[in-house]
Write an enzyme that holds these catalytic residues in place. Structure first.
Site, mmCIF file in Angstrom:
data_model
loop_
_atom_site.group_PDB
_atom_site.id
_atom_site.type_symbol
_atom_site.label_atom_id
_atom_site.label_comp_id
_atom_site.label_asym_id
_atom_site.label_seq_id
_atom_site.Cartn_x
_atom_site.Cartn_y
_atom_site.Cartn_z
ATOM 1 N N TYR A 1 -12.153 -1.641 -4.456
ATOM 2 C CA TYR A 1 -12.744 -1.873 -3.127
ATOM 3 C C TYR A 1 -14.266 -1.744 -3.137
ATOM 4 C CZ TYR A 1 -8.270 -2.155 -0.654
ATOM 5 O OH TYR A 1 -7.044 -2.549 -0.180
ATOM 6 N N GLU B 1 -9.290 -10.114 -8.440
ATOM 7 C CA GLU B 1 -8.327 -9.051 -8.122
ATOM 8 C C GLU B 1 -7.089 -9.130 -9.013
ATOM 9 O OE1 GLU B 1 -9.713 -8.749 -3.426
ATOM 10 O OE2 GLU B 1 -7.645 -9.301 -3.895
ATOM 11 N N HIS C 1 -2.285 -5.603 1.363
ATOM 12 C CA HIS C 1 -3.578 -6.264 1.152
ATOM 13 C C HIS C 1 -3.335 -7.714 0.776
ATOM 14 C CE1 HIS C 1 -7.586 -7.075 -0.515
ATOM 15 N NE2 HIS C 1 -6.959 -7.588 -1.560
ATOM 16 N N ARG D 1 2.079 -6.858 8.651
ATOM 17 C CA ARG D 1 1.340 -5.693 9.172
ATOM 18 C C ARG D 1 1.890 -5.236 10.520
ATOM 19 N NH1 ARG D 1 -4.531 -7.735 7.012
ATOM 20 N NH2 ARG D 1 -4.597 -6.505 5.090
ATOM 21 N N THR E 1 -5.997 -7.426 10.187
ATOM 22 C CA THR E 1 -6.240 -6.165 9.466
ATOM 23 C C THR E 1 -5.704 -4.971 10.238
ATOM 24 O OG1 THR E 1 -8.243 -7.131 8.539
ATOM 25 C CG2 THR E 1 -8.053 -4.738 8.407
ATOM 26 N N ASN F 1 -2.354 -0.078 6.622
ATOM 27 C CA ASN F 1 -1.908 -1.343 7.215
ATOM 28 C C ASN F 1 -0.913 -2.095 6.318
ATOM 29 O OD1 ASN F 1 -3.715 -2.205 5.294
ATOM 30 N ND2 ASN F 1 -4.916 -3.501 6.653
ATOM 31 N N LYS G 1 0.823 -1.220 0.000
ATOM 32 C CA LYS G 1 0.000 0.000 0.000
ATOM 33 C C LYS G 1 0.861 1.276 0.000
ATOM 34 C CE LYS G 1 -4.034 -2.262 2.004
ATOM 35 N NZ LYS G 1 -5.139 -2.156 2.991
HETATM 36 P P1 CMP Z 1 -7.625 -4.687 3.103
HETATM 37 O O1 CMP Z 1 -7.224 -6.094 3.454
HETATM 38 O O2 CMP Z 1 -6.933 -4.040 1.988
HETATM 39 O O3 CMP Z 1 -9.206 -4.658 2.805
HETATM 40 C C1 CMP Z 1 -10.026 -3.548 3.084
HETATM 41 C C2 CMP Z 1 -9.311 -2.468 3.804
HETATM 42 O O4 CMP Z 1 -10.103 -1.484 4.431
HETATM 43 C C3 CMP Z 1 -8.509 -3.063 4.938
HETATM 44 O O5 CMP Z 1 -7.417 -3.784 4.411
HETATM 45 C C4 CMP Z 1 -8.161 -1.830 5.757
HETATM 46 O O6 CMP Z 1 -6.951 -1.239 5.391
HETATM 47 C C5 CMP Z 1 -9.267 -0.838 5.394
HETATM 48 N N1 CMP Z 1 -10.011 -0.401 6.557
HETATM 49 C C6 CMP Z 1 -10.070 0.873 6.986
HETATM 50 N N2 CMP Z 1 -10.845 0.964 8.071
HETATM 51 C C7 CMP Z 1 -11.288 -0.280 8.346
HETATM 52 C C8 CMP Z 1 -12.144 -0.825 9.358
HETATM 53 N N3 CMP Z 1 -12.689 -0.081 10.310
HETATM 54 N N4 CMP Z 1 -12.373 -2.162 9.322
HETATM 55 C C9 CMP Z 1 -11.835 -2.938 8.334
HETATM 56 N N5 CMP Z 1 -11.029 -2.468 7.369
HETATM 57 C C10 CMP Z 1 -10.760 -1.148 7.369
#
Ligand code: CMP
Length: 138
Positions: free
Chosen positions: A50, A127, A116, A103, A92, A113, A10
């Site tokens: 997304y 994807e 992905h 992470r 996450t 984070n 990211k």
């Molecule tokens: P990712 O695995 O890329 O998939 C969705 C992304 O939304 C997740 O990682 C997070 O970086 C982002 N995100 C931001 N806020 C939240 C939240 N409150 N809960 C879950 N994902 C979040």
């Protein structure tokens, strides 16, 4: 294509110079890189990637963040890639991620984070084709 996952390093992790260290950790964990590039997503592209989170309160911020700078998407291959890769990257929210996970090592917040990982075989295919033509996957 089974045994593949799609990852994205990211914007913050790329900007902070962690791309090499993250790829090193991925390769040392036994994944092979089948496709890779550097790409600066537009807001429209990040929004489409997304789309499944469209109704979530964090969607707009997530789209802005993911289009704030270049990212490094990769198609990775390993037996049981989805589960193995999600273990390697950790929870996450980096605050809840196990020690040694990507992470935990490089993430700053639930939004920034670092990385992905696809959550299912079906989504990995969707994807991977978002970023790469079939002929660009080796
Ligand atoms: P990712 O695995 O890329 O998939 C969705 C992304 O939304 C997740 O990682 C997070 O970086 C982002 N995100 C931001 N806020 C939240 C939240 N409150 N809960 C879950 N994902 C979040």
């Amino acid at each position: 294509m089974t045994n593949i996952t799609l990852t994205i390093i990211k914007p913050d992790a790329v900007k902070d110079g962690h791309t090499g260290a993250i790829i090193d950790q991925i390769i040392k964990a036994g994944f092979s890189v089948k496709a890779m590039k550097l790409k600066h997503l537009s807001e429209a592209e990040a929004g489409k990637f997304y789309e499944v989170h469209k109704e979530r309160p964090f969607y707009n911020d997530l789209v802005k963040y993911m289009s704030s700078g270049p990212v490094v998407p990769m198609v990775l291959e390993k037996a049981d890639a989805i589960t193995g890769f999600r273990t390697l990257i950790g929870a996450t929210n980096p605050a809840n991620a196990d020690e040694g996970t990507i992470r935990k090592n490089f993430g700053k917040s639930i939004e920034s984070n670092a990385i992905h990982g696809s959550d299912s075989d079906d989504n990995a295919k969707i994807e991977a084709s978002f970023f790469f033509a079939g002929t660009d996957i080796y």
